[in-house]
Design a protein around this motif. Structure first.
Motif: not given
Length: 204
Positions: A93, A105, A124
């Motif tokens: 990420i 997130d 995600t």
């Protein structure tokens, strides 16, 4: 690397039946996503990849939130999303964000299998339907679904179209992936699969 393709429909049994009719292979029951109102069936695409057929779970009440992958708005089954596997979700990420793509997130997920086992993983949020941007998944210590003796349905190729290929490529390039997307008016994904008889069929 590609982890799995998501084939979603407004009726799970009908979506599974369509894959079976098209390919001669019936995806095996996976399990229920408790609280999301969905369940899935799976088939092994080869090379550590799989096909997830997902739809409303008849054994669950309607969820308080919309079902994932735009399932509540679908009128027929479609190949709607794809997942990229990572072994370090947080680092991936961060890398993607540093290169101009925010995959969102990390979320904790679980699924109850048909034999009562609970599987856990992190991912995600899947992108909105039609974006064709991949979501990320990290199985952690959970054995990958392809280790569970799924019916085989070899994947030959995945192709895609989108009104703005650069929008998709911003995400894939940030993840270090190559993904050819042709420019058309409509966003689509198509998987070329090989049937047990050796025929090539297209799931889209």
């Amino acid at each position: 690397m590609l982890d799995h393709l998501v084939y979603a429909g407004p009726d799970l049994a009908a979506a599974v039946a369509h894959v079976a009719e098209l390919t001669g292979v019936t995806p095996a029951p996976g399990g229920s996503h408790v609280g999301l109102g969905t369940a899935n069936h799976l088939a092994d695409l080869g090379a550590g990849m799989y096909l997830e057929v997902i739809g409303p779970d008849p054994a669950q009440p309607d969820p308080d939130v919309p079902r994932p992958f735009g399932i509540d708005d679908l009128t027929e089954p479609a190949l709607v999303a794809w997942a990229v596997r990572t072994t370090d979700l947080d680092a991936t990420i961060a890398q993607a964000r540093a290169h101009g793509f925010d995959p969102g997130d990390a979320l904790e997920m679980s699924r109850a299998t048909a034999d009562g086992e609970t599987l856990n993983w992190r991912l995600t949020p899947p992108s909105a339907p039609g974006t064709l941007r991949p979501f990320l998944i990290d199985w952690g210590t959970t054995p990958h679904p392809t280790t569970r003796g799924l019916p085989a349905l070899p994947l030959l190729m995945v192709t895609a179209t989108h009104p703005d290929p650069a929008f998709v490529h911003t995400a894939t390039e940030a993840l270090g992936l190559e993904f050819l997307v042709r420019r058309t008016e409509k966003a689509t994904m198509t998987a070329a699969l090989r049937t047990p008889e050796g025929r090539q069929v297209a799931l889209s």
